[in-house]
Scaffold this motif. Structure first.
Motif, PDB file in Angstrom:
ATOM      1  N   MET A  24      27.623 -22.350 -30.019  1.00 55.28           N
ATOM      2  CA  MET A  24      27.871 -21.876 -28.659  1.00 55.28           C
ATOM      3  C   MET A  24      27.795 -20.357 -28.575  1.00 55.28           C
ATOM      4  O   MET A  24      27.306 -19.796 -27.579  1.00 55.28           O
ATOM      5  CB  MET A  24      29.233 -22.386 -28.171  1.00 55.28           C
ATOM      6  CG  MET A  24      29.244 -23.872 -27.861  1.00 55.28           C
ATOM      7  SD  MET A  24      30.764 -24.430 -27.038  1.00 55.28           S
ATOM      8  CE  MET A  24      31.918 -24.388 -28.410  1.00 55.28           C
ATOM      9  N   GLN A  25      28.258 -19.675 -29.625  1.00 52.60           N
ATOM     10  CA  GLN A  25      28.176 -18.213 -29.630  1.00 52.60           C
ATOM     11  C   GLN A  25      26.723 -17.744 -29.664  1.00 52.60           C
ATOM     12  O   GLN A  25      26.359 -16.763 -28.998  1.00 52.60           O
ATOM     13  CB  GLN A  25      28.936 -17.640 -30.841  1.00 52.60           C
ATOM     14  CG  GLN A  25      30.434 -17.880 -30.829  1.00 52.60           C
ATOM     15  CD  GLN A  25      31.180 -16.980 -29.844  1.00 52.60           C
ATOM     16  OE1 GLN A  25      30.595 -16.444 -28.913  1.00 52.60           O
ATOM     17  NE2 GLN A  25      32.473 -16.828 -30.038  1.00 52.60           N
ATOM     18  N   ILE A  26      25.884 -18.426 -30.423  1.00 56.52           N
ATOM     19  CA  ILE A  26      24.463 -18.057 -30.476  1.00 56.52           C
ATOM     20  C   ILE A  26      23.802 -18.286 -29.123  1.00 56.52           C
ATOM     21  O   ILE A  26      23.025 -17.447 -28.643  1.00 56.52           O
ATOM     22  CB  ILE A  26      23.745 -18.855 -31.582  1.00 56.52           C
ATOM     23  CG1 ILE A  26      24.285 -18.467 -32.960  1.00 56.52           C
ATOM     24  CG2 ILE A  26      22.237 -18.611 -31.520  1.00 56.52           C
ATOM     25  CD1 ILE A  26      23.766 -19.349 -34.084  1.00 56.52           C
ATOM     26  N   ILE A  27      24.102 -19.412 -28.491  1.00 55.51           N
ATOM     27  CA  ILE A  27      23.547 -19.680 -27.156  1.00 55.51           C
ATOM     28  C   ILE A  27      24.011 -18.620 -26.167  1.00 55.51           C
ATOM     29  O   ILE A  27      23.245 -18.163 -25.315  1.00 55.51           O
ATOM     30  CB  ILE A  27      23.953 -21.093 -26.684  1.00 55.51           C
ATOM     31  CG1 ILE A  27      23.281 -22.148 -27.561  1.00 55.51           C
ATOM     32  CG2 ILE A  27      23.565 -21.307 -25.219  1.00 55.51           C
ATOM     33  CD1 ILE A  27      23.685 -23.566 -27.230  1.00 55.51           C
ATOM     34  N   ASN A  28      25.277 -18.202 -26.299  1.00 50.25           N
ATOM     35  CA  ASN A  28      25.790 -17.141 -25.434  1.00 50.25           C
ATOM     36  C   ASN A  28      25.009 -15.853 -25.639  1.00 50.25           C
ATOM     37  O   ASN A  28      24.716 -15.133 -24.666  1.00 50.25           O
ATOM     38  CB  ASN A  28      27.276 -16.917 -25.736  1.00 50.25           C
ATOM     39  CG  ASN A  28      27.896 -15.837 -24.876  1.00 50.25           C
ATOM     40  OD1 ASN A  28      27.637 -15.741 -23.672  1.00 50.25           O
ATOM     41  ND2 ASN A  28      28.721 -14.998 -25.486  1.00 50.25           N
ATOM     42  N   GLN A  29      24.660 -15.547 -26.891  1.00 46.45           N
ATOM     43  CA  GLN A  29      23.876 -14.350 -27.177  1.00 46.45           C
ATOM     44  C   GLN A  29      22.473 -14.446 -26.579  1.00 46.45           C
ATOM     45  O   GLN A  29      21.926 -13.463 -26.051  1.00 46.45           O
ATOM     46  CB  GLN A  29      23.772 -14.143 -28.690  1.00 46.45           C
ATOM     47  CG  GLN A  29      25.086 -13.770 -29.357  1.00 46.45           C
ATOM     48  CD  GLN A  29      25.545 -12.369 -28.990  1.00 46.45           C
ATOM     49  OE1 GLN A  29      24.762 -11.497 -28.655  1.00 46.45           O
ATOM     50  NE2 GLN A  29      26.844 -12.151 -29.045  1.00 46.45           N
ATOM     51  N   ILE A  30      21.878 -15.630 -26.635  1.00 50.41           N
ATOM     52  CA  ILE A  30      20.533 -15.804 -26.053  1.00 50.41           C
ATOM     53  C   ILE A  30      20.592 -15.724 -24.539  1.00 50.41           C
ATOM     54  O   ILE A  30      19.755 -15.066 -23.891  1.00 50.41           O
ATOM     55  CB  ILE A  30      19.929 -17.159 -26.507  1.00 50.41           C
ATOM     56  CG1 ILE A  30      19.718 -17.166 -28.032  1.00 50.41           C
ATOM     57  CG2 ILE A  30      18.598 -17.431 -25.794  1.00 50.41           C
ATOM     58  CD1 ILE A  30      19.222 -18.486 -28.572  1.00 50.41           C
ATOM     59  N   ASN A  31      21.591 -16.388 -23.945  1.00 55.21           N
ATOM     60  CA  ASN A  31      21.714 -16.385 -22.483  1.00 55.21           C
ATOM     61  C   ASN A  31      21.992 -15.006 -21.922  1.00 55.21           C
ATOM     62  O   ASN A  31      21.781 -14.758 -20.726  1.00 55.21           O
ATOM     63  CB  ASN A  31      22.825 -17.352 -22.062  1.00 55.21           C
ATOM     64  CG  ASN A  31      22.436 -18.806 -22.255  1.00 55.21           C
ATOM     65  OD1 ASN A  31      21.266 -19.128 -22.448  1.00 55.21           O
ATOM     66  ND2 ASN A  31      23.404 -19.687 -22.211  1.00 55.21           N
ATOM     67  N   TYR A  32      22.470 -14.093 -22.762  1.00 57.34           N
ATOM     68  CA  TYR A  32      22.717 -12.727 -22.320  1.00 57.34           C
ATOM     69  C   TYR A  32      21.446 -12.090 -21.751  1.00 57.34           C
ATOM     70  O   TYR A  32      21.497 -11.258 -20.858  1.00 57.34           O
ATOM     71  CB  TYR A  32      23.249 -11.902 -23.492  1.00 57.34           C
ATOM     72  CG  TYR A  32      23.355 -10.421 -23.231  1.00 57.34           C
ATOM     73  CD1 TYR A  32      24.344  -9.917 -22.387  1.00 57.34           C
ATOM     74  CD2 TYR A  32      22.472  -9.522 -23.831  1.00 57.34           C
ATOM     75  CE1 TYR A  32      24.452  -8.553 -22.161  1.00 57.34           C
ATOM     76  CE2 TYR A  32      22.571  -8.153 -23.594  1.00 57.34           C
ATOM     77  CZ  TYR A  32      23.561  -7.679 -22.766  1.00 57.34           C
ATOM     78  OH  TYR A  32      23.653  -6.334 -22.527  1.00 57.34           O
ATOM     79  N   TRP A  33      20.302 -12.508 -22.277  1.00 53.65           N
ATOM     80  CA  TRP A  33      19.026 -11.906 -21.879  1.00 53.65           C
ATOM     81  C   TRP A  33      18.341 -12.672 -20.744  1.00 53.65           C
ATOM     82  O   TRP A  33      17.157 -12.469 -20.488  1.00 53.65           O
ATOM     83  CB  TRP A  33      18.071 -11.860 -23.082  1.00 53.65           C
ATOM     84  CG  TRP A  33      18.667 -11.195 -24.268  1.00 53.65           C
ATOM     85  CD1 TRP A  33      19.206 -11.811 -25.360  1.00 53.65           C
ATOM     86  CD2 TRP A  33      18.799  -9.792 -24.500  1.00 53.65           C
ATOM     87  NE1 TRP A  33      19.665 -10.876 -26.263  1.00 53.65           N
ATOM     88  CE2 TRP A  33      19.426  -9.624 -25.755  1.00 53.65           C
ATOM     89  CE3 TRP A  33      18.451  -8.659 -23.757  1.00 53.65           C
ATOM     90  CZ2 TRP A  33      19.705  -8.384 -26.282  1.00 53.65           C
ATOM     91  CZ3 TRP A  33      18.738  -7.406 -24.287  1.00 53.65           C
ATOM     92  CH2 TRP A  33      19.356  -7.278 -25.532  1.00 53.65           C
ATOM     93  N   ASN A  34      19.072 -13.537 -20.049  1.00 52.83           N
ATOM     94  CA  ASN A  34      18.445 -14.425 -19.070  1.00 52.83           C
ATOM     95  C   ASN A  34      18.369 -13.846 -17.673  1.00 52.83           C
ATOM     96  O   ASN A  34      18.071 -14.557 -16.715  1.00 52.83           O
ATOM     97  CB  ASN A  34      19.194 -15.769 -19.018  1.00 52.83           C
ATOM     98  CG  ASN A  34      20.563 -15.625 -18.359  1.00 52.83           C
ATOM     99  OD1 ASN A  34      21.087 -14.529 -18.250  1.00 52.83           O
ATOM    100  ND2 ASN A  34      21.134 -16.728 -17.928  1.00 52.83           N
ATOM    101  N   ARG A  35      18.651 -12.568 -17.493  1.00 53.70           N
ATOM    102  CA  ARG A  35      18.669 -12.011 -16.142  1.00 53.70           C
ATOM    103  C   ARG A  35      17.615 -10.922 -15.993  1.00 53.70           C
ATOM    104  O   ARG A  35      17.425 -10.135 -16.907  1.00 53.70           O
ATOM    105  CB  ARG A  35      20.047 -11.410 -15.858  1.00 53.70           C
ATOM    106  CG  ARG A  35      20.224 -10.993 -14.412  1.00 53.70           C
ATOM    107  CD  ARG A  35      21.660 -10.671 -14.111  1.00 53.70           C
ATOM    108  NE  ARG A  35      21.876 -10.343 -12.712  1.00 53.70           N
ATOM    109  CZ  ARG A  35      23.050 -10.051 -12.191  1.00 53.70           C
ATOM    110  NH1 ARG A  35      24.134 -10.085 -12.926  1.00 53.70           N
ATOM    111  NH2 ARG A  35      23.186  -9.749 -10.895  1.00 53.70           N
TER     112      ARG A  35
END
Length: 427
Positions: A416-427
């Protein structure tokens, strides 16, 4: 979990779920206060609402809008009233020289000034204000992403603590119930006292681990409230975070790259404004009012005047060229940062996706291992009640299961932490 325990009637199979949950809660936290369950969206919304930095950016954007209105106001005629009235009496031949002082001077005049600004010059100034606002809005979005990532990461950490706590509560309940049976069997010489003490040491270790996890969860939960600007000393359970891998936008349209594009436009516009500042400036003025020394026909001293002035820059010691060079250096620096960030961005996304794939593969392997570990506990648990297995074997089976379960929890949290890091760049 642990179906053998139900079959051995150590825990009634039809126990009311509400009663079981209450026992777990009170055994877990004792005298700790409990808050209402909250999910990740709640904390994100509160953090975004309370953030003074985001409010600061919004106020700066509003201030830029005011600057735009002020610029528009300067294009209108500027009207000023001026009053300058003096008396310089001569007494017994003593006083100011009448030629210089005029004895009396009364000036009450209204001045009007009108500056003439070219349309392109004006557009460049408006564009500078708009670009500054765009830069602030983009910085606000980046700050929102940073805040969301931080809050989500802390929520996941606290949620991981909560999951471990629930698991250790279940394990400690199982061991406590089993301890009663083993104590009686040891007293009846079915098992040696040393075997029983070995099991007792294992149970005490798990209880100490449970207390340690209680402290860790409370600290991480409090830190979550702290980061969101929530003053709350109570502690409650956390819902499963809705963490899903999101589709990343095209890099060129991302807010992380928009910053460099906006800065580049601002530098180009600064050069235009500099260019227009060296254009000739025309200003018209006029005044009307009363100006008199009262020496001769003062009632006829009402009047007016009009005029124009032109300011043409001729030589400034090459200041304009030096300023342009400075702006070009800033633009070059901006391009270097953008190119470096582009390479880092692509590399980081690839690294995070590789980590995610490896973690998900490991989770699948751990789930397979847990099936065997749980099966081994079921078999040893049934044999333990009849004295057909060693307590040491049962302890080993429990420890193996605990190790696998902890590893699974840690990797689920890591995922979940890795997905959170990837989703950080989704904007």
């Amino acid at each position: 979990m642990f179906s053998w325990l139900r079959s051995a009637r150590l825990i009634p199979a039809k126990r009311d779920k509400t009663v079981t949950a209450a026992i777990i809660v009170f055994s877990l936290f004792g005298n700790m206060l409990f808050a209402q369950n909250k999910n990740l969206d709640y904390y994100l919304n509160v953090a975004l609402t309370n953030s003074p930095l985001l409010k600061d950016y919004q106020n700066q954007v509003s201030a830029n809008y005011i600057d735009s209105q002020r610029l528009h106001a300067t294009l209108k005629p500027q009207v000023n009233g001026m009053a300058n009235n003096t008396i310089a009496p001569v007494i017994n031949g003593y006083g100011y020289d009448q030629v210089l002082s005029n004895i009396n001077s009364f000036n009450d005049i209204v001045n009007v000034n009108q500056a003439f600004v070219g349309r392109k010059n004006l557009d460049a100034q408006y564009k500078g204000i708009n670009l500054a606002s765009d830069s602030l809005r983009n910085a606000q979005k980046l700050s929102e992403q940073d805040l969301k990532r931080t809050i989500t990461a802390q929520y996941i950490t606290a949620y991981g603590d909560w999951q471990e706590l629930k698991f250790y509560v279940d394990v400690n309940n199982i061991l406590s119930n089993q301890e009663t049976i083993l104590k009686r069997l040891a007293q009846n010489n079915v098992y040696r006292q040393t075997d029983y003490l070995t099991f007792l040491v294992t149970m005490k270790q798990q209880q100490l681990q449970l207390k340690q996890l209680q402290i860790q969860f409370r600290n991480d939960y409090s830190m979550l409230n702290y980061l969101c600007g929530i003053f709350d000393t109570s502690t409650g359970s956390l819902d499963v975070p809705e963490i899903t891998l999101q589709q990343l936008p095209d890099a060129s349209s991302s807010v992380f790259f928009l910053k460099y594009r906006t800065d580049s436009l601002m530098f180009a516009n600064d050069i235009n404004i500099l260019k227009y500042s060296y254009r000739p400036k025309l200003n018209a003025f006029g005044n009307a009012g009363f100006s008199s020394s009262f020496l001769y026909q003062a009632y006829k001293n009402f009047g007016f005047s009009v005029g124009m002035n032109l300011n043409v820059p001729i030589y400034d010691g090459h200041q304009r060229a030096l300023q342009e060079r400075k702006i070009n250096l800033l633009e070059s620096t901006n391009e270097n940062y953008k190119d470096f960030f582009t390479r880092q961005y692509d590399q980081q996304i690839v690294m995070l996706r590789q980590q995610l794939a490896g973690t998900e593969s490991l989770i699948a392997d751990i789930n397979e291992q847990m099936k065997y570990a749980e099966g081994l506990i079921n078999v040893n648990g049934k044999l333990l009640e009849t004295g057909d297995t060693k307590i040491a074997d049962f302890v080993i089976a429990i420890n193996n299961y605990l190790t696998a379960k902890n590893l699974l929890t840690q990797n689920n949290i890591s995922r979940m932490q890795i997905i959170n890091q990837i989703n950080y760049w989704n904007r």
